[in-house]
Structures are given as C-alpha cells and as structure tokens.
Design a protein around this motif. Structure first.
Motif, short mmCIF file in Angstrom:
data_model
loop_
_atom_site.label_atom_id
_atom_site.label_comp_id
_atom_site.label_asym_id
_atom_site.label_seq_id
_atom_site.Cartn_x
_atom_site.Cartn_y
_atom_site.Cartn_z
N ILE A 72 59.70 14.11 28.45
CA ILE A 72 59.81 15.15 29.46
C ILE A 72 59.91 14.53 30.86
N ARG A 74 61.24 11.68 31.72
CA ARG A 74 62.61 11.18 31.95
C ARG A 74 63.58 12.32 32.22
N ARG A 75 63.41 13.41 31.48
CA ARG A 75 64.30 14.55 31.68
C ARG A 75 64.12 15.15 33.08
N GLU A 79 66.75 15.57 36.26
CA GLU A 79 67.03 16.88 36.85
C GLU A 79 66.77 16.89 38.36
#
Length: 476
Positions: A72, A74-75, A79
């Motif tokens: 999460i 890294r995501r 974003e």
C-alpha cells in the motif's frame, strides 16, 4: 530481593512497551504525511481509494489507527508523486531536494524580475513554478502565488489577482505581523480599490488593521503600508473624516521613522505577549520579524504614500488647504521619485495638479497632469482618465480652448472603450459625471447630457446613451 530473571523480564517488558510506542508514533507520522500530501495535491480520499483500499481504510491510515503495508505504501507514493522513503521517514531524496531548491531559485528570480519592473516575465515564471508536478513545497508555492498576484495587480488585472489573494490570506500558517501576512493584507486591500470596490477595501482593510493592532501596539512602521491603502479606501468611499482620523494617527510615524533597533524591540515585546497568551506559532512569527530588517526602499515608499494621501485629503476636506497640501505632496514626490512605483508617482502628480489649479497656478497644474500621464501611459486606467480631466480643466483655465476640448474628447474615448470591455462601476460613473461637469463649463450641454447618461449607466441606474453620440459631442 528480586531474582536476576525477574529484573530481566521487567526490562524486556519496558523495551517491548517502548518499541510499541515508537511503532505507534511512526504509524501516526506516516498517516499525517499521507493526509497533508493528499491535501496539498488537491485530492480527496475517494481519489486515492480503489482496489485493495477503501475510503474508510484510507481514513484509518491517515488517522494513524492502522499500520501501512509495504504494498500500500508503494501504491500511495506513486499516486502522490513522492518517494516511499518520504512517506516512511519524511526525508526527501537528494534528487527531490535539488528539485525543490531549483523551484525556490526560480521563484526568487521571478521576485527579482518583479522588482525590476519585468512584469510579464515575472508572471510567466510564477505560472511555471505553480504548474510544476509534483508541486513545490508549500512555502515556495506561497511565495510564487504572492508574486504572481503582485504582477497581475501591476499589470492592471486586479480582479484576476483577488481570487488567489483571498485563498492565501486564509492560510492559517500565516499570522498578523508576519511579512507575508502584511504583504497579502496590503495587496488585497489595494486590489479591491483597483477593481473599483472601495467599500470592500474599507471593510477588509479595517478588519486587517484591527488584527495588526491586536498584535503590535502601539503602531509601528508596519502599519503604514496597510494604513495608506485604507486611507485611500476611506477617501474613495467618501468617508473623509475616517480617512483623516487614520492619517492623523499614522502621520507621526512618517515624520519620525523608528530605527531598526526600535522596531526590533517592538516585535520582541509583541512576541513575548503572544507567548504569554500561549500563542506559540504567532510568537515565533513575531520573533523572526524582530530578526529581519524591513527593506529601506519599501519603508520609504510607505512614508511617501502616507504623505501623498494626507496631502490629497487636505484638498478634499470641507475647507480645502491647497497650500498646506502642496507641502506634504512635495515631500511625498521627493521620496516617491526615489523608491515609488509609477502609479504611486502618478497619483502624487495628479494631487499636485489639483492643488495648483486651486491656487490659480494653471501652467504648473497642467505640467503635473502631463507628468502623471507620462507615468501611467495613454491607454485606459483610472488615474489616466482623471489626469486627462485635470489637464482639460487646466487648459480651459489657461484659455486654451482647443487643447481643453481635445483632452475631454480623449476622456470620452477612454471611458467609451472601458465601458465596452468592463462592467459598470462607481469610479467610472464618477468620471463620467466629472466629464459632464466640464462639458457644461465649456458650454456644451448636449455633450454634458451624454456624459451624465453614461455615468448613470455605469452606476446601473439607466440604459446607456448611444456610444456614437458620446464620441461626437456637439460643438460649442
């Protein structure tokens, strides 16, 4: 006596508790950085939610109530256009630090271009910094936005500047007494004036001055920048008594400017008062101001503007004092010639023209009006219209009827062009009315009637007369 195993057990428990507290603190810090960065990017929680992450889960992450998994993290970093390291520790990469320094340098160069009068270049540079993705850090963006608004104002686009200035002024990171807050307050009040909204300028300026008074009492030179604009706003709104009262309050500071050491003392005292009230952030702002000296040219400009404003008030009171007004205006002209902006100097020249006409010194009045026109340019501007009106009156009083008529026709053209591009407003209505009065003085009743009709239309009170008739008034 406790056994060594028992002691080791207690120590282990304490270490475990400390480790848990550290992990909780780290989770809370990650959540705070997530929330702050999302808001800086102008995103909602729903914009980041998606597969594997609901809005409610993201809310728990931002509040520090759930740890973030590596996947999460890294995501979210992708974003939010930042590094995983930044979300984890708050530390930017060397590459990001270099990029932020470059953005700060570009903003500083834009400010220097603005100071040098390169308004178009400054505006373009600020727009480029503000368009950067990922964005510049908040402090750099704020500087770029303030410089952009300053450029727009000086390019005669006050309405474009107002929206951004209002948003900046609401920033809780700024406080009364900070250099940025003061610059914003002065710019907002001035832009309301330039946009033809003297009542709004008065309302805002009085509230801002009250906030400054609550922090810095008695007044310091920092009051002058806001004070001179508020005096003009009162003046333009027709509240001459309020303008005079404020000018009388501030004028002693123009006569005997405090030394930098005295000003630093005033800020230190204000900082201590804020600290005693528990306002730590404001106390820090004021303490930093105590360390910084004001720009000498800006302080001199404010002193010059205050004297110019006072001189103008002496011309508009119930018993005008043009001789006394000229003394203040001459002092203002000397200071503004060294450090004032073209519009500052033009306003002073225009007031000198009015004083000379009242004193019967018509040639000098015409010369001051022409100098005002040289400073503002020949395109439409509020000051330019009044300068042409003053020049027309001076030429009439000199007996130069042809030159006087030409000046009034120029006013008609400028106001006619402005009406085609801009909405009505009090200032244009007053200019049309003054033009009508001058046409009557020339014995041109038809031209005067056309001007009065246009003034009513600008004020929103009637339909406008045909522009063709306004541009071709009847001959005497």
């Amino acid at each position: 006596m406790e056994s060594s195993d028992s002691v080791r057990g207690c120590a282990g428990t304490a270490e475990a508790r400390a480790g848990m507290e550290y992990a909780q603190d780290a989770t809370a810090e990650i959540g705070r950085r997530l929330r702050d960065l999302r808001r800086e990017r102008g995103l909602k929680q729903s914009d980041l939610a998606g597969e594997g992450m609901s809005v409610s889960y993201l809310s728990l992450l931002e509040s520090g109530k759930r740890p973030v998994t590596p996947v999460i993290l890294r995501r979210l970093a992708a974003e939010l256009d930042c590094t995983v390291e930044y979300l984890r520790t708050g530390a930017a990469s060397d590459q990001e630090l270099e990029r932020q320094q470059q953005l700060l340098l570009r903003t500083t160069l834009a400010e220097l271009a603005l100071r040098g009068g390169e308004l178009g270049a400054a505006l373009a540079a600020c727009d480029a910094v503000l368009a950067e993705e990922p964005p510049a850090d908040p402090a750099t963006r704020r500087r770029a936005e303030i410089a952009r608004a300053d450029a727009l104002e000086r390019l005669n686009r006050p309405a474009d500047a107002l929206a951004g200035l209002r948003e900046l002024y609401r920033d809780e990171a700024l406080g009364p007494g900070s250099a940025e807050w003061l610059r914003l307050a002065v710019a907002l009040c001035r832009c309301h004036l330039l946009a033809g909204e003297p009542a709004s300028a008065v309302e805002f300026g009085r509230a801002a001055l009250a906030r400054l008074d609550a922090v810095l009492a008695p007044p310091t030179e920092d009051h002058l920048g806001l004070g001179v604009v508020l005096i003009e706003a009162h003046h333009r709104a027709g509240a001459l008594a309020a303008a005079k009262e404020l000018a009388d309050r501030l004028l002693p500071h123009a006569e005997r400017a405090a030394s930098p050491a005295a000003r630093a003392t005033a800020f230190r005292q204000a900082s201590r008062r804020a600290q005693q009230r528990g306002e730590t952030a404001l106390a820090l702002i004021l303490a930093e101001r105590a360390l910084a000296l004001p720009a000498e040219d800006e302080l001199a400009r404010h002193l010059g503007l205050l004297k110019a404003g006072y001189g103008s008030l002496l011309l508009d009171g119930p018993a005008p004092e043009p001789g006394q007004a000229k003394k203040y205006l001459a002092l203002a002209g000397t200071e503004l010639a060294r450090c004032g902006r073209p519009l500052d100097r033009a306003g002073c020249e225009l007031s000198l023209a009015r004083a000379d006409l009242m004193l019967g010194q018509y040639a000098d009045g015409a010369a001051h009006a022409e100098r005002a026109l040289d400073l503002v340019g020949r395109q439409y501007s509020g000051l330019g219209v009044w300068a042409w009106l003053q020049l027309g009156e001076a030429r009439r009083l000199q007996g130069q009827e042809q030159a006087a008529t030409a000046a009034l026709r120029t006013v008609e053209l400028l106001l006619g062009e402005a009406e085609a591009r801009l909405a009505g407003g009090r200032e244009r209505a007053e200019a049309w009315r003054a033009l009508g009065d001058q046409w009557l003085g020339h014995g041109c009743p038809d031209a005067a009637m056309n001007a009065y009709r246009q003034g009513l239309a600008a004020a929103g009170l009637s339909g406008a007369a045909p522009l063709r008739a306004v541009l071709r008034p009847s001959e005497p």
